[in-house]
Design an enzyme around this catalytic site. Sequence first.
Site, PDB file in Angstrom:
ATOM      1  CB  ILE A  13      -3.168  -4.084 -10.055  1.00  0.00           C
ATOM      2  CG1 ILE A  13      -3.923  -3.308 -11.281  1.00  0.00           C
ATOM      3  CG2 ILE A  13      -1.860  -4.389 -10.749  1.00  0.00           C
ATOM      4  CD1 ILE A  13      -3.353  -1.910 -11.367  1.00  0.00           C
ATOM      5  CG  ASP A  52      -5.594  -1.931   8.223  1.00  0.00           C
ATOM      6  OD1 ASP A  52      -4.510  -1.549   7.366  1.00  0.00           O
ATOM      7  OD2 ASP A  52      -6.677  -1.295   8.293  1.00  0.00           O
ATOM      8  CB  ALA A  75      -2.795  -2.306  -0.006  1.00  0.00           C
ATOM      9  CB  THR A 118      -0.660   6.427 -10.805  1.00  0.00           C
ATOM     10  OG1 THR A 118      -1.521   7.014 -11.950  1.00  0.00           O
ATOM     11  CG2 THR A 118      -0.365   7.636  -9.771  1.00  0.00           C
ATOM     12  CE1 TYR A 143      -4.015   6.474  -7.015  1.00  0.00           C
ATOM     13  CE2 TYR A 143      -3.968   7.289  -9.227  1.00  0.00           C
ATOM     14  CZ  TYR A 143      -3.893   6.373  -8.112  1.00  0.00           C
ATOM     15  OH  TYR A 143      -3.217   5.053  -8.966  1.00  0.00           O
ATOM     16  CG  HIS A 191     -11.046   3.116 -13.677  1.00  0.00           C
ATOM     17  ND1 HIS A 191     -10.841   2.695 -12.457  1.00  0.00           N
ATOM     18  CD2 HIS A 191      -9.910   4.221 -13.665  1.00  0.00           C
ATOM     19  CE1 HIS A 191     -10.097   3.200 -11.707  1.00  0.00           C
ATOM     20  NE2 HIS A 191      -9.492   4.046 -12.295  1.00  0.00           N
TER      21      HIS A 191
END
Length: 324
Positions: A13, A52, A75, A118, A143, A191
């Site tokens: 994305i 990072d 991220a 999400t 998640y 997915h």
Amino acid sequence: MHTILVTGGAGYIGSHTVKRLLDAGYKVIVADDLSTGHASAVDKRAVFYQLDVRDNQAFGNVLDQEQVEAVLHCAGKIVVSESVKEPLKYFHHNVSGLNEVLKVVAEKGIKKFMFSSTASIYGNNCFNIKAVETTQVAPTNPYAASKHIGEQMIHWVSERYQMNYVIFRYFNVAGAEMDASNGLRTENPTHLVPSINLTLLGKRPVFEIFGDDYQTADGTCIRDYIHVCDLARAHQLGMDYLFNGGQSTVFNLGTEQGYSVKQVADTAERITGIPLNVKISERRSGDPDFVLANAGKARERLDWVPEHSLEEIIQSDFHWRKQF
Ligand code: UDP
């Protein structure tokens, strides 16, 4: 020209969004540790830093050096089934990681923040309804929980530091650039759309439907599939909104069209003309029956209308994958 830093900008994305932001005239800085992203996915016009984002010093230096005005935090870890098996990994990356990013963003006085969340945070609460942003959230897996915690962290940090944010709740993102120049590069994707296409291309022996006893018309789960380029455009419009003084808010990003797993598989067979080897398997843990968006708020406030159909989503991913 405004300068935006995209964390995870070498990911799926992130990289599609980076391109769109550049096309719209933003200067884009990418920070990615390449743990799952790919340097080759990053548009050449962007400035790339391999780091990072939990490394406060390195991240802060980039924000200073590049005079970053807004951060888009893409991220993170995104696979529901993996999160059920390894919840702490998800809290580590998605919660602790965000905490570190927000710490530096607040310290450097950055006032514009955008976050990838999400639709799975609605859990089963959008069963047979199109979720609106005020629908009660009810994460059914780590998640989703990690993203829900992230949303709350951003809210409270923005209250304290007068930061304006846009949180996007993505529905099921899939597809690739229509010219097949970029797409999902994950080695072994889990997915739905890539799993179907890999089977059609003969790279997997069988496509498994995870459960056909859900409470839907054909027994398979219903989702709202949104093309990655439509999603990328929403981010650009969201940035325009923030730079035009828009206030903190949350937007659903979906097409408002629901398709069952069987319908997606049938569509893929029809448009490619290749028969799909299908097997019905056990349910996958953490999957809600039905997840569908009401995206009226993004339509009204951002003037965002998704343009790509399910056929284009499947076809663009298929063309992207066919090259390898
Ligand atoms: N799914 C499936 N077989 C696969 C991959 C996914 O039946 O190989 C189903 C999955 O159980 C869910 C839907 O497809 O009902 C969408 O799953 P995906 O992993 O693409 O996205 P999620 O909704 O979990 O974010």
